[in-house]
Write a protein that holds these residues in place. Structure first.
Motif: not given
Length: 244
Positions: A8, A74, A90, A94-97, A99, A102, A123-124, A150
């Protein structure tokens, strides 16, 4: 050597200013107020020297309004636009679950082609809803999510914020801004002429990129439309965001 897959990205920001509705400071230990970001105090400092900026009056004025989330989006596929969702989650570092972008290493295909082990500073993706009003005045019908963001925001001048700014969205989620989105030809493929509309120039000829900002997730949480956004600026000197 790049970061290990599955690790991460964790960035802690040095924070000395919080701007919210009314510009009233709100201590928040969960956001590591006063923690050290590093020598340059912004997430992109390692990539080279950054332009320094003073405290932007326009930024302070925009943050004085009630900043909030307009919509969240997403897409599990590498498409241009993203689908609007009731909420998104989020994931820290990592980012957006769910996506396509991510992950700890780069996911945008053009960057993967250059170096698949680069850290993912994208990530976002966030865009200010005020841009869509501006585009509508030029004849472009663009809705939240159409440009692939996002998170669609309102009441905050995202482009004026310095690198390393942390946005608390809703109760728990935190996004640390890493840089500007660099518009590409896909925008013109989506709507002809739109690329030119999301670019501008300062009076002295510097290019202005208006297609949103990028960030990484510094604290996990769920985000939905209507959530409040609180802005925490990094310590001085501020550094202007550049394309990432």
């Amino acid at each position: 050597m790049g970061p290990k897959v599955g690790a991460k990205i964790v960035l802690k920001s040095g924070l000395d200013t919080e701007l919210s509705a009314g510009l009233l400071p709100e201590p928040d230990a969960a956001l590591n107020v006063g923690a050290d970001l590093g020598a340059d105090r912004d997430p992109t400092a390692a990539s080279g020297a950054r332009s320094r900026i003073d405290t932007p009056p326009k930024m302070a004025a925009s943050c004085a309004r009630a900043a909030s989330v307009v919509a969240v989006h997403v897409n599990p596929q590498h498409g241009f636009s993203k689908d609007t969702a009731p909420s998104i989650k989020l994931l820290d570092g990592l980012g957006v679950e769910g996506d396509a972008h991510c992950g700890v290493t780069v996911k945008h295909r053009s960057r993967v082609a250059r170096d698949p082990f680069q850290p993912n500073l994208r990530q976002v993706h966030l865009i200010h809803a005020e841009l869509f009003d501006e585009l509508a005045s030029q004849g472009f019908d663009v809705l939240p999510g159409d440009l692939g963001e996002n998170i669609t925001t309102q009441g905050i001048d995202l482009l004026a914020l310095p690198a390393g700014t942390r946005l608390r969205l809703g109760k728990h989620a935190v996004v640390t801004l890493t840089g500007l989105r660099n518009p590409c030809v896909q925008i013109d493929r989506f709507k002809r002429g739109l690329m030119k509309a999301v670019l501008d120039h300062t009076p002295d000829g510097k290019l202005i990129r208006k297609a949103g900002v990028m960030g990484i997730v510094s604290a996990a949480g769920e985000i939905k439309a209507g959530d409040r956004i609180i802005v925490k600026l990094p310590k001085l000197p501020y550094r202007a965001m550049e394309p990432v």
